[in-house]
Design a protein around this motif. Sequence first.
Motif, PDB file in Angstrom:
ATOM      1  N   VAL A  19      11.712 -32.489  -4.680  1.00 17.39           N
ATOM      2  CA  VAL A  19      12.258 -33.794  -4.293  1.00 17.39           C
ATOM      3  C   VAL A  19      13.689 -33.651  -3.799  1.00 17.39           C
ATOM      4  O   VAL A  19      14.078 -34.245  -2.778  1.00 17.39           O
ATOM      5  CB  VAL A  19      12.193 -34.783  -5.480  1.00 17.39           C
ATOM      6  CG1 VAL A  19      12.966 -36.057  -5.171  1.00 17.39           C
ATOM      7  CG2 VAL A  19      10.744 -35.119  -5.803  1.00 17.39           C
ATOM      8  N   TYR A  20      14.479 -32.847  -4.499  1.00 17.47           N
ATOM      9  CA  TYR A  20      15.885 -32.662  -4.099  1.00 17.47           C
ATOM     10  C   TYR A  20      15.990 -32.037  -2.711  1.00 17.47           C
ATOM     11  O   TYR A  20      16.729 -32.527  -1.843  1.00 17.47           O
ATOM     12  CB  TYR A  20      16.599 -31.785  -5.119  1.00 17.47           C
ATOM     13  CG  TYR A  20      18.013 -31.423  -4.714  1.00 17.47           C
ATOM     14  CD1 TYR A  20      19.053 -32.343  -4.851  1.00 17.47           C
ATOM     15  CD2 TYR A  20      18.303 -30.176  -4.180  1.00 17.47           C
ATOM     16  CE1 TYR A  20      20.348 -32.024  -4.463  1.00 17.47           C
ATOM     17  CE2 TYR A  20      19.588 -29.845  -3.786  1.00 17.47           C
ATOM     18  CZ  TYR A  20      20.605 -30.775  -3.941  1.00 17.47           C
ATOM     19  OH  TYR A  20      21.878 -30.454  -3.539  1.00 17.47           O
ATOM     20  N   GLU A  21      15.259 -30.950  -2.498  1.00 18.14           N
ATOM     21  CA  GLU A  21      15.329 -30.250  -1.206  1.00 18.14           C
ATOM     22  C   GLU A  21      14.800 -31.137  -0.080  1.00 18.14           C
ATOM     23  O   GLU A  21      15.371 -31.176   1.020  1.00 18.14           O
ATOM     24  CB  GLU A  21      14.518 -28.956  -1.273  1.00 18.14           C
ATOM     25  CG  GLU A  21      15.032 -27.925  -2.273  1.00 18.14           C
ATOM     26  CD  GLU A  21      16.193 -27.124  -1.733  1.00 18.14           C
ATOM     27  OE1 GLU A  21      16.708 -27.459  -0.652  1.00 18.14           O
ATOM     28  OE2 GLU A  21      16.604 -26.165  -2.399  1.00 18.14           O
ATOM     29  N   SER A  22      13.720 -31.865  -0.333  1.00 18.16           N
ATOM     30  CA  SER A  22      13.138 -32.721   0.705  1.00 18.16           C
ATOM     31  C   SER A  22      14.066 -33.883   1.057  1.00 18.16           C
ATOM     32  O   SER A  22      14.288 -34.180   2.241  1.00 18.16           O
ATOM     33  CB  SER A  22      11.784 -33.259   0.239  1.00 18.16           C
ATOM     34  OG  SER A  22      10.882 -32.204  -0.021  1.00 18.16           O
ATOM     35  N   LEU A  23      14.611 -34.545   0.039  1.00 17.60           N
ATOM     36  CA  LEU A  23      15.516 -35.661   0.286  1.00 17.60           C
ATOM     37  C   LEU A  23      16.786 -35.205   0.998  1.00 17.60           C
ATOM     38  O   LEU A  23      17.275 -35.871   1.918  1.00 17.60           O
ATOM     39  CB  LEU A  23      15.877 -36.344  -1.036  1.00 17.60           C
ATOM     40  CG  LEU A  23      14.795 -37.195  -1.684  1.00 17.60           C
ATOM     41  CD1 LEU A  23      15.284 -37.739  -3.023  1.00 17.60           C
ATOM     42  CD2 LEU A  23      14.374 -38.341  -0.780  1.00 17.60           C
ATOM     43  N   ARG A  24      17.319 -34.062   0.586  1.00 17.86           N
ATOM     44  CA  ARG A  24      18.556 -33.568   1.205  1.00 17.86           C
ATOM     45  C   ARG A  24      18.327 -33.209   2.668  1.00 17.86           C
ATOM     46  O   ARG A  24      19.146 -33.546   3.533  1.00 17.86           O
ATOM     47  CB  ARG A  24      19.084 -32.351   0.448  1.00 17.86           C
ATOM     48  CG  ARG A  24      20.476 -31.919   0.888  1.00 17.86           C
ATOM     49  CD  ARG A  24      20.928 -30.693   0.160  1.00 17.86           C
ATOM     50  NE  ARG A  24      20.074 -29.550   0.464  1.00 17.86           N
ATOM     51  CZ  ARG A  24      20.349 -28.298   0.098  1.00 17.86           C
ATOM     52  NH1 ARG A  24      21.432 -28.041  -0.592  1.00 17.86           N
ATOM     53  NH2 ARG A  24      19.523 -27.317   0.411  1.00 17.86           N
ATOM     54  N   SER A  25      17.209 -32.541   2.955  1.00 17.16           N
ATOM     55  CA  SER A  25      16.909 -32.186   4.346  1.00 17.16           C
ATOM     56  C   SER A  25      16.702 -33.434   5.201  1.00 17.16           C
ATOM     57  O   SER A  25      17.197 -33.519   6.331  1.00 17.16           O
ATOM     58  CB  SER A  25      15.653 -31.307   4.397  1.00 17.16           C
ATOM     59  OG  SER A  25      15.860 -30.103   3.688  1.00 17.16           O
TER      60      SER A  25
ATOM     61  N   SER B  58      16.070 -36.967  -7.827  1.00 21.07           N
ATOM     62  CA  SER B  58      15.163 -35.902  -8.259  1.00 21.07           C
ATOM     63  C   SER B  58      15.133 -35.800  -9.774  1.00 21.07           C
ATOM     64  O   SER B  58      14.077 -35.531 -10.371  1.00 21.07           O
ATOM     65  CB  SER B  58      15.599 -34.564  -7.656  1.00 21.07           C
ATOM     66  OG  SER B  58      16.871 -34.172  -8.146  1.00 21.07           O
ATOM     67  N   GLY B  59      16.286 -36.057 -10.427  1.00 20.69           N
ATOM     68  CA  GLY B  59      16.316 -36.046 -11.890  1.00 20.69           C
ATOM     69  C   GLY B  59      15.481 -37.158 -12.487  1.00 20.69           C
ATOM     70  O   GLY B  59      14.769 -36.954 -13.483  1.00 20.69           O
ATOM     71  N   ILE B  60      15.550 -38.351 -11.884  1.00 25.50           N
ATOM     72  CA  ILE B  60      14.738 -39.467 -12.359  1.00 25.50           C
ATOM     73  C   ILE B  60      13.246 -39.160 -12.205  1.00 25.50           C
ATOM     74  O   ILE B  60      12.447 -39.403 -13.116  1.00 25.50           O
ATOM     75  CB  ILE B  60      15.105 -40.754 -11.589  1.00 25.50           C
ATOM     76  CG1 ILE B  60      16.520 -41.192 -11.952  1.00 25.50           C
ATOM     77  CG2 ILE B  60      14.113 -41.871 -11.894  1.00 25.50           C
ATOM     78  CD1 ILE B  60      17.039 -42.333 -11.107  1.00 25.50           C
ATOM     79  N   ALA B  61      12.877 -38.612 -11.058  1.00 23.79           N
ATOM     80  CA  ALA B  61      11.469 -38.287 -10.814  1.00 23.79           C
ATOM     81  C   ALA B  61      10.961 -37.236 -11.792  1.00 23.79           C
ATOM     82  O   ALA B  61       9.877 -37.377 -12.376  1.00 23.79           O
ATOM     83  CB  ALA B  61      11.294 -37.800  -9.374  1.00 23.79           C
ATOM     84  N   SER B  62      11.759 -36.168 -12.001  1.00 26.04           N
ATOM     85  CA  SER B  62      11.322 -35.088 -12.889  1.00 26.04           C
ATOM     86  C   SER B  62      11.278 -35.547 -14.342  1.00 26.04           C
ATOM     87  O   SER B  62      10.362 -35.190 -15.087  1.00 26.04           O
ATOM     88  CB  SER B  62      12.251 -33.882 -12.747  1.00 26.04           C
ATOM     89  OG  SER B  62      13.572 -34.218 -13.154  1.00 26.04           O
ATOM     90  N   SER B  63      12.252 -36.371 -14.767  1.00 24.13           N
ATOM     91  CA  SER B  63      12.263 -36.858 -16.145  1.00 24.13           C
ATOM     92  C   SER B  63      11.076 -37.777 -16.411  1.00 24.13           C
ATOM     93  O   SER B  63      10.490 -37.751 -17.497  1.00 24.13           O
ATOM     94  CB  SER B  63      13.567 -37.613 -16.422  1.00 24.13           C
ATOM     95  OG  SER B  63      14.677 -36.747 -16.305  1.00 24.13           O
TER      96      SER B  63
END
Length: 267
Positions: free
Chosen positions: A223-229, A251-256
């Motif tokens: 999620v982090y890499e996709s959103l940042r790109s 990404s932290g919210i999604a993973s948690s």
Amino acid sequence: MQTEARVGVVAEGGPRALNSEPKKHRQLQQQHQQSQIGTVSHLVAGGVAGALSKTCTAPLARLTILFQLQGMHSDVATLRKASIWHEASRVIREEGFSALWKGNLVTIAHRLPYSSVNFYAYERYKQLLHMIPGLEIQRKSAGVDLLVHFVGGGLAGITAASATYPLDLVRTCLAAQTNVIYYRGIHHALKTISREEGVFGLYKGLGATLLGVGPSIAISFSVYESLRSFWQSRRPHDSTVAVSLACGSLSGIASSTVKQGVLQALH
């Protein structure tokens, strides 16, 4: 004459070619050293940031553990009366204000190596996955990148959690202590568990933890890499700090959310 001309060309080009090779070699060495320095600085900065963030949120983390323990041993009537403020007041009243940070030292000791192993393993797994013949050809494909980030993140999370699990177990044991103090610190807890349950006792519950950590870290990285790109492709002039913070938070919210769902299913 042709021979002399050829010799002259070689004689003139030879020293230049020989001189260019050491320069290229030095440039490669400098790039490699800069890459290593950058990696080390990022790991140290990430570890320090993780330690500070864990220290700031340590009271909430301990209250979460106490609530989970209450859910396992309390009846429905008691759970209805439970609240964050009520539990925090009880801890402060019975154990003192500093008890909200009980187990935070081992949390920091766990977070530093965990972050280092996690990020290093993630980069290594990404390199290995890109070397797979089918994935190497389609390296710039969005779908392939998402797959690499997901699989690499999941493997990195499993690797980091497995390597640092004894510290995670000790952290939970220390944070779960209330009035009765059984473990006096990190070393005492490690020694006591090893003596009473054996070395494998330090890895008790590892399987359930990996079931939650693997998907959680996989989703976090992907999620982090996709959103940042996506963000940088649409708004390339935005602050990298703001982009990293926003993408990291989401990404932290999604993973948690995924991790909590897995843990609830296991319970």
